[in-house]
Design a protein around this motif. Structure first.
Motif: not given
Length: 136
Positions: A122-126
């Motif tokens: 999710p951090a990468v998606v953000k």
């Protein structure tokens, strides 16, 4: 943790993939897995001195990728490095810095590989999301 970053016009320093290594293990050990990512083959690979090995250089050249890796100080043969292009490696460092703004990633509270990746994704998606929002 080793990361693969697209530095040209497509990714602009955003992560493409990761290979999780042990905390006491060199990132060098994850290089082969990162090179096997199913992404568009880059023209160049920018990496720090930790990735300077004949095996990695040969593997990159075999794939048609020009290594932009400064030679280690203990190398006997002189290997040229395009330091003008190497300056763009700061995008990789900035990408890791952005990921470490997420406290749980920076401190690695999650002890298992599975739970760490569950938070890393999710951090990468953000990081990627702004490139898909409000596009005209």
């Amino acid at each position: 943790m080793s990361g693969s970053v697209d530095g040209q016009s497509r990714g602009l320093g955003r992560p493409l993939g990761f290979e999780l290594t042990g905390g006491e293990i060199s990132d060098y050990s994850g290089a082969d897995a990162l090179m096997d990512l199913s992404v568009v083959t880059p023209r160049r690979l920018l990496a720090d001195r930790g990735y300077d090995s004949d095996r990695i250089r040969e593997n990159l050249l075999f794939r048609g990728i020009l290594p932009v890796i400064p030679p280690r100080s203990n190398r006997t043969e002189d290997i040229p490095c395009d330091f003008r292009r190497y300056r763009d490696r700061n995008r990789i460092e900035r990408m890791f810095n952005k990921l470490k703004q997420f406290r749980r990633i920076a401190t690695r509270y999650d002890k298992t590989r599975k739970s760490f990746f569950a938070l890393l994704n999710p951090a990468v998606v953000k990081l990627w999301l702004p490139s898909f929002v409000n596009r005209t």
